[in-house]
Design a protein around this motif. Sequence first.
Motif, PDB file in Angstrom:
ATOM      1  N   TRP A   1       0.814  -1.216   0.000  1.00  0.00           N
ATOM      2  CA  TRP A   1       0.000   0.000   0.000  1.00  0.00           C
ATOM      3  C   TRP A   1       0.844   1.261   0.000  1.00  0.00           C
ATOM      4  O   TRP A   1       0.347   2.338  -0.285  1.00  0.00           O
ATOM      5  CB  TRP A   1      -0.927   0.005   1.226  1.00  0.00           C
TER       6      TRP A   1
ATOM      7  N   THR B   1       0.859   3.284  -3.280  1.00  0.00           N
ATOM      8  CA  THR B   1      -0.398   4.011  -3.476  1.00  0.00           C
ATOM      9  C   THR B   1      -0.409   5.296  -2.653  1.00  0.00           C
ATOM     10  O   THR B   1      -0.806   6.361  -3.127  1.00  0.00           O
ATOM     11  CB  THR B   1      -1.597   3.128  -3.064  1.00  0.00           C
ATOM     12  N   HIS B   2       0.048   5.190  -1.412  1.00  0.00           N
ATOM     13  CA  HIS B   2       0.123   6.356  -0.529  1.00  0.00           C
ATOM     14  C   HIS B   2       1.050   7.413  -1.120  1.00  0.00           C
ATOM     15  O   HIS B   2       0.706   8.602  -1.169  1.00  0.00           O
ATOM     16  CB  HIS B   2       0.622   5.899   0.846  1.00  0.00           C
TER      17      HIS B   2
ATOM     18  N   MET C   1      -5.128   8.115   4.628  1.00  0.00           N
ATOM     19  CA  MET C   1      -4.450   6.818   4.626  1.00  0.00           C
ATOM     20  C   MET C   1      -3.389   6.753   5.715  1.00  0.00           C
ATOM     21  O   MET C   1      -3.256   5.742   6.413  1.00  0.00           O
ATOM     22  CB  MET C   1      -3.802   6.565   3.262  1.00  0.00           C
TER      23      MET C   1
ATOM     24  N   VAL D   1       0.102   0.753   5.867  1.00  0.00           N
ATOM     25  CA  VAL D   1       0.870   1.352   4.772  1.00  0.00           C
ATOM     26  C   VAL D   1       2.368   1.161   4.974  1.00  0.00           C
ATOM     27  O   VAL D   1       3.095   0.692   4.082  1.00  0.00           O
ATOM     28  CB  VAL D   1       0.535   2.848   4.631  1.00  0.00           C
TER      29      VAL D   1
END
Length: 267
Positions: free
Chosen positions: A121, A124-125, A189, A197
């Motif tokens: 993740w 994406t962050h 997030m 994350v």
Amino acid sequence: MILASASPTSLALSVLAACSYAWPALRAAHLSSNAARAWVAWAWFLHGAALAWGLLLPPTYFGFATALSMTAWVVAAVYAIESQIYPQLQTRWALSAVGAAAVLLACIFPGAPLPSTATIWLPTHLAFGVASYGLFGTAVVHAWLMSRAEARIRQAADPHSGLPLLTLERLTYRFVAAGFVLLTATLGMGYLFGDVVYGKGHAWHWDHKTVFSVLSWITFAVLLLGRARFGWRGKRAVAVLYTGSVLLLLGYVGSRFVLEVLLGRSA
């Protein structure tokens, strides 16, 4: 860490991209619009290839200069699309110079390896964060053009040069709104899923990066609210936009610059 992590391929792509950006900036008076666009498009392609080579092939390094380089790449992509819709945009020379500097800076300061505990993740962050940087950067460019257009009007200069003032204003705050959405997603997030994350032990905490990022979010929220409720425009709105952008820049890029360059630490 300077040039320590740059592979020969990444270094070659970066140098080629920087030279391709620099050429239309240095030869602004001698290149036609079509030739300049072609050079910028080629530089943008090489820039993207250099970023992809450095980020997709392990070990992956990321730092303040990489974030700036990715931001410049996003701004150049937005400009390439916009210039097809609004050919009268007059920013390619400045963007070429900024692109060349950003590529070389990322080559000199590649950053630190991403945490070994990071999950899938994290990209994406980071993508959300960089995209928000790029959109706010594009908004700042448009705000600067808007200020120039206002100055031309006050000086009774040619009103048909460049984009109309109202078009620039509309585009500026559309980019602000889009950047605000992505910044909200990035902070959300980090706050809600920090352990997911970054991995265990990397939950949300109030460091310099977080404080400046939240302050920038509040500033942009005030700007959008002020425009929606009170009709803010002109110098006041632009000043708030610049303030929020500086705070956002200090959030990640500023804190990482201090750690990586001034203190010589990776974290």
